[in-house]
Design a protein around this motif. Structure first.
Motif, short mmCIF file in Angstrom:
data_model
loop_
_atom_site.label_atom_id
_atom_site.label_comp_id
_atom_site.label_asym_id
_atom_site.label_seq_id
_atom_site.Cartn_x
_atom_site.Cartn_y
_atom_site.Cartn_z
N ASP A 42 0.82 -1.21 0.00
CA ASP A 42 0.00 0.00 0.00
C ASP A 42 0.85 1.26 0.00
O ASP A 42 0.52 2.25 -0.67
N SER A 43 1.94 1.26 0.75
CA SER A 43 2.80 2.44 0.75
C SER A 43 3.43 2.63 -0.62
O SER A 43 3.55 3.76 -1.11
N ALA A 89 -4.38 11.42 -2.76
CA ALA A 89 -3.25 11.81 -3.59
C ALA A 89 -3.70 12.10 -5.01
O ALA A 89 -3.31 13.11 -5.62
N THR A 121 0.83 4.20 -2.91
CA THR A 121 0.66 5.64 -2.68
C THR A 121 1.78 6.43 -3.33
O THR A 121 1.54 7.45 -3.99
N VAL A 130 -5.96 7.21 1.41
CA VAL A 130 -4.72 7.96 1.17
C VAL A 130 -4.44 8.03 -0.33
O VAL A 130 -4.07 9.08 -0.87
N GLY A 131 -4.62 6.90 -1.02
CA GLY A 131 -4.40 6.88 -2.46
C GLY A 131 -5.37 7.78 -3.21
O GLY A 131 -4.99 8.51 -4.12
N ALA A 169 -2.17 13.28 0.21
CA ALA A 169 -1.83 12.03 0.89
C ALA A 169 -1.52 12.27 2.36
O ALA A 169 -1.90 11.49 3.23
N TRP A 188 -5.75 2.64 3.78
CA TRP A 188 -4.77 3.10 2.80
C TRP A 188 -5.45 3.58 1.52
O TRP A 188 -4.93 4.44 0.81
#
Length: 287
Positions: free
Chosen positions: A192-193, A267, A196, A263-264, A245, A260
């Motif tokens: 997931d990181s 962004a 992103t 967050v995406g 994000a 997550w």
């Protein structure tokens, strides 16, 4: 002067990000992934392109809105952006999620706002201080690996030095080559990181390509050629993605189940708002 500083600071960073990202094929707005509940990186690029094309070709001001009513103008602009996403061949759930993010971060068209994890509130047209606060917060959360954070700081530091004249601009070519090699070797904390970060990189690549082909969409030049301003306008796009994000990650940390996906979406949505907000006629109307 403040706007000029805003545009210049992260221009080098965005050029770097565009270089770091392996180019993705992006020739058709029909090339979408209906099997996932989040946008593929190609879909991120397609959504950005769709919004930019509509902003350049189809935006018209609402004559019934007062020139001084900035909130009403931002809301009008947000609905306009969302219409470009609704016209895409995307799954309905993706359209709703992306348009929700575009609406949530609509103020990025005129200013960056951020509340840090230590409750520091920032509202400014200059992303320099926000950039540093966001990086600090992302490091403290542990959401990204130390190697990712270190690379982000090295990039930010080197371009800040170049802007201030402490190192010659041509030295950045060697720095970019080094950062590209470092990026290929670092590991993230999770899939997931990486996703992103991938959204931010995809936005940067598509933004650079779009502005390169559409320099006539650049508004005020302050006596400079539009080619010279290309890196500056591309900088806005990645700033929107990074701050979006950061805001979403900070909020998710206050919930019981970190998402997550939010967050995406933030962004991608933040990037679209910041990008279309600097298209010439829109930037002039919102100023």
């Amino acid at each position: 002067m403040e706007n000029k500083r805003r545009m210049m600071y992260i221009s080098g960073m965005i050029a770097l990000i565009a270089i770091l990202l392996t180019p993705l094929a992006c020739d058709s707005v029909n090339s979408v992934d209906k099997t996932s509940d989040r946008l593929s990186l190609e879909e991120v690029m397609l959504a950005h392109r769709a919004a930019m094309e509509q902003a350049k070709n189809d935006f018209n001001v609402d004559p019934e809105l007062s020139e001084s009513d900035i909130e009403a103008k931002i809301n009008y602009f947000s609905k306009f952006n969302q219409s470009s996403i609704r016209n895409m061949n995307l799954d309905e759930g993706k359209i709703l999620a992306l348009n929700s993010a575009i609406d949530n971060y609509k103020d990025m068209a005129v200013r960056f706002e951020y509340s840090s994890l230590n409750k520091q509130k920032i509202a400014t047209n200059d992303p320099i201080e926000i950039q540093q606060v966001v990086i600090d917060d992302l490091e403290s959360t542990g959401l990204f690996s130390q190697s990712e954070i270190k690379l982000m700081r090295r990039i930010a530091s080197s371009f800040e030095l170049a802007e201030s004249g402490q190192v010659p601009p041509f030295s950045l070519a060697d720095s970019i080559a080094t950062y590209k090699e470092s990026y290929q070797q670092i590991s993230g904390n999770s899939e997931d990181s990486y996703y992103t970060v991938g959204v931010i990189l995809a936005v940067a690549e598509e933004s650079y390509d779009w502005w390169l082909k559409n320099p006539d969409a650049i508004g005020t030049t302050e006596g400079k050629s539009k080619t010279a301003l290309l890196p500056n306008v591309v900088a806005q796009d990645a700033a929107g993605a990074i701050v979006g994000a950061g805001i979403a990650a900070g909020y998710q940390l206050t919930t019981d189940d970190f998402d997550w996906g939010a967050v995406g979406w933030a962004a991608a949505g933040g990037a679209i708002v910041a990008s279309t907000g600097v298209v010439g006629k829109i930037a002039k109307w919102l100023s």
